[in-house]
Design an enzyme around this catalytic site. Sequence first.
Site, PDB file in Angstrom:
ATOM      1  NE  ARG A 169     -11.003  19.137  38.803  1.00 35.64           N
ATOM      2  CZ  ARG A 169     -10.309  19.354  37.687  1.00 35.64           C
ATOM      3  NH1 ARG A 169      -8.993  19.363  37.712  1.00 35.64           N
ATOM      4  NH2 ARG A 169     -10.915  19.589  36.540  1.00 35.64           N
TER       5      ARG A 169
ATOM      6  CE  LYS B 208     -16.601  13.442  46.749  1.00 32.58           C
ATOM      7  NZ  LYS B 208     -17.406  14.597  46.593  1.00 32.58           N
TER       8      LYS B 208
ATOM      9  CB  ALA C 270       5.695  18.144  47.991  1.00 30.59           C
ATOM     10  N   GLY C 271       3.932  20.356  49.390  1.00 34.07           N
ATOM     11  CA  GLY C 271       3.826  21.727  49.884  1.00 34.07           C
ATOM     12  C   GLY C 271       3.251  21.726  51.277  1.00 34.07           C
TER      13      GLY C 271
ATOM     14  CB  CYS D 236     -14.007  18.079  49.910  1.00 34.31           C
ATOM     15  SG  CYS D 236     -15.301  19.169  49.286  1.00 34.31           S
TER      16      CYS D 236
ATOM     17  NE  ARG E 253     -16.045  25.149  52.613  1.00 30.12           N
ATOM     18  CZ  ARG E 253     -16.813  24.332  51.902  1.00 30.12           C
ATOM     19  NH1 ARG E 253     -17.735  23.615  52.505  1.00 30.12           N
ATOM     20  NH2 ARG E 253     -16.665  24.243  50.597  1.00 30.12           N
TER      21      ARG E 253
HETATM   22  C1  UGA Z   1     -11.866  17.687  46.065  1.00 32.21           C
HETATM   23  C2  UGA Z   1     -11.779  16.607  44.979  1.00 32.21           C
HETATM   24  O1  UGA Z   1     -10.617  16.862  44.176  1.00 32.21           O
HETATM   25  C3  UGA Z   1     -13.042  16.621  44.111  1.00 32.21           C
HETATM   26  O2  UGA Z   1     -12.968  15.578  43.156  1.00 32.21           O
HETATM   27  C4  UGA Z   1     -14.251  16.411  45.020  1.00 32.21           C
HETATM   28  O3  UGA Z   1     -15.460  16.452  44.280  1.00 32.21           O
HETATM   29  C5  UGA Z   1     -14.276  17.513  46.055  1.00 32.21           C
HETATM   30  O4  UGA Z   1     -13.068  17.486  46.836  1.00 32.21           O
HETATM   31  C6  UGA Z   1     -15.470  17.264  46.951  1.00 32.21           C
HETATM   32  O5  UGA Z   1     -15.462  16.272  47.670  1.00 32.21           O
HETATM   33  O6  UGA Z   1     -16.452  17.999  46.844  1.00 32.21           O
HETATM   34  P1  UGA Z   1     -11.521  20.350  46.063  1.00 32.21           P
HETATM   35  O7  UGA Z   1     -11.772  20.301  47.537  1.00 32.21           O
HETATM   36  O8  UGA Z   1     -12.180  21.392  45.239  1.00 32.21           O
HETATM   37  O9  UGA Z   1     -11.919  18.950  45.399  1.00 32.21           O
HETATM   38  O10 UGA Z   1      -9.959  20.560  45.890  1.00 32.21           O
HETATM   39  P2  UGA Z   1      -8.720  19.738  45.310  1.00 32.21           P
HETATM   40  O11 UGA Z   1      -8.377  20.236  43.967  1.00 32.21           O
HETATM   41  O12 UGA Z   1      -8.906  18.293  45.485  1.00 32.21           O
HETATM   42  O13 UGA Z   1      -7.588  20.234  46.326  1.00 32.21           O
HETATM   43  C7  UGA Z   1      -7.681  19.915  47.701  1.00 32.21           C
HETATM   44  C8  UGA Z   1      -6.475  20.403  48.442  1.00 32.21           C
HETATM   45  O14 UGA Z   1      -5.328  19.634  48.101  1.00 32.21           O
HETATM   46  C9  UGA Z   1      -6.085  21.854  48.198  1.00 32.21           C
HETATM   47  O15 UGA Z   1      -5.774  22.464  49.433  1.00 32.21           O
HETATM   48  C10 UGA Z   1      -4.866  21.748  47.310  1.00 32.21           C
HETATM   49  O16 UGA Z   1      -4.007  22.834  47.455  1.00 32.21           O
HETATM   50  C11 UGA Z   1      -4.235  20.474  47.823  1.00 32.21           C
HETATM   51  N1  UGA Z   1      -3.360  19.808  46.840  1.00 32.21           N
HETATM   52  C12 UGA Z   1      -3.855  19.353  45.662  1.00 32.21           C
HETATM   53  C13 UGA Z   1      -2.015  19.615  47.145  1.00 32.21           C
HETATM   54  O17 UGA Z   1      -1.525  20.010  48.218  1.00 32.21           O
HETATM   55  N2  UGA Z   1      -1.219  18.980  46.229  1.00 32.21           N
HETATM   56  C14 UGA Z   1      -1.687  18.526  45.053  1.00 32.21           C
HETATM   57  O18 UGA Z   1      -0.905  17.948  44.272  1.00 32.21           O
HETATM   58  C15 UGA Z   1      -3.032  18.714  44.755  1.00 32.21           C
END
Ligand code: UGA
Length: 442
Positions: free
Chosen positions: A157, A213, A261-262, A269, A339
């Site tokens: 992440r 993945k 939520a939001g 990704c 992005r």
């Molecule tokens: C995500 C996956 O979590 C990783 O495991 C994966 O390796 C990565 O994509 C990838 O494919 O390379 P990442 O994009 O860094 O990681 O971000 P996340 O932490 O998953 O968050 C993604 C989005 O979801 C963000 O915009 C975040 O704000 C949102 N989010 C996350 C929510 O709106 N609510 C949540 O409860 C959690």
Amino acid sequence: MACRIAVFGTGYLGATHAACMAELGHEVLGVDIDQAKLDKLAAGEAPFYEPGLDDVLKANVDSGRLRFTSSYKEAADFADIHFIGVATPQKRGEFAADVTYVDSVVRTLAPLLTRPAVIFGKSTVPVGTAARLSALAHDIAPAGEAVEVAWNPEFLREGFAVKDTLHPDRIVLGVDTNRPGRAEEVAREVYGDIIAEGVPFVLTDRETAELVKSAANAFLATKISFINAMAEVCEAAGADVTQLADAIGYDNRIGRRFLNAGIGFGGGCLPKDIRAFMARAGELGANHALTFLREVDSINMRRRARMMEMTRDAVGGSLIGATVAILGAAFKPDSDDIRDSPALNIAGQIQLQGASVTVYDPKAIENSRRLFPTLDYASDMRGACKGADVTLVLTEWDEFRSLDPGYLDAVVRHRRIIDGRNCLDPAKWRGSGWSYRGMGRR
Ligand code: UGA
């Protein structure tokens, strides 16, 4: 034992992987075609913001274990273990993933491989890519079938990239099960220290590894859209989605993580991965299996529209002439990545509807300015909130979470805050005389 490793691509994935492999004691050569990026990395500096990465880079560049080059020839001479960590963006005008960069690594590298070698793919790719690249490598490498292609997906992440690479939840390796070769043995050597910590090592075929993945990201996206769908119902029913998430999250089978939520998910990704997954399933004739991901995508996009509506309501029904402060531009905190950022996307849309918009983000201003040069940017929170009719918190940086409402009292025109990440304490804001609105909250 120390291995010699080449890592192709020095973006979020590749640069982190290269630095962390050196941190494990290996000799690593990072390869990219972007000289400006390579120069920064060679100076021990990440070309993007990622907590802790600069320290790991610097220590390993200084020790000589980590070097960078633009020469594939140098990489092929140096290492027999190659990792592919280049991007697989969404194709223009299509849902499918663009695998040009992954293909190009193999097309350039394989003709230089005269000794047996293992190529581990880490990029997120459509299922079937590894087998296709394997056939290609066998065709064009002087070493022929002694060049193996295995898939070893990455789950890091952003914001936790170093920790996730050095202490992952699991290592997944997909090998050619008809001709297993040396890939497993090599992976066990490379990841020896991590495996010794008890991290699960899942050995499977290449197709399953590629799908693991896609499935993991599809599940995470679904979880977020599920809670955002509940937020829509909560809004309609006058209920509170945060309390609902807390309550269902106590059930271990559900779990509280990824139930915030939001304004929804963004980044490089989840959005493109669910689309690429749908496109690939369609190609394979299994399109019905993933039609629900269309709904996951739509729910997610509706959150951005919902935030627009809430902002419009807050300023009396029209955005024309309103002054809107936006706190947060990155797609998530502890990252400068914009992005497909819901925050920046909302900022742009609000401006297009006639408001004057000023954005502040602790790390992502430079990137945002490049993408949206017409928005106004401030170098601190007060600067962004000057004269604001309404303030929106769109990325949950600690700086915003811990904000004392009184800090903004003197600069805003109206004390109205909309919490796009449900990360603020409503009682604190209301108690300080602000009108507070969260998403899916009373
Ligand atoms: C995500 C996956 O979590 C990783 O495991 C994966 O390796 C990565 O994509 C990838 O494919 O390379 P990442 O994009 O860094 O990681 O971000 P996340 O932490 O998953 O968050 C993604 C989005 O979801 C963000 O915009 C975040 O704000 C949102 N989010 C996350 C929510 O709106 N609510 C949540 O409860 C959690």
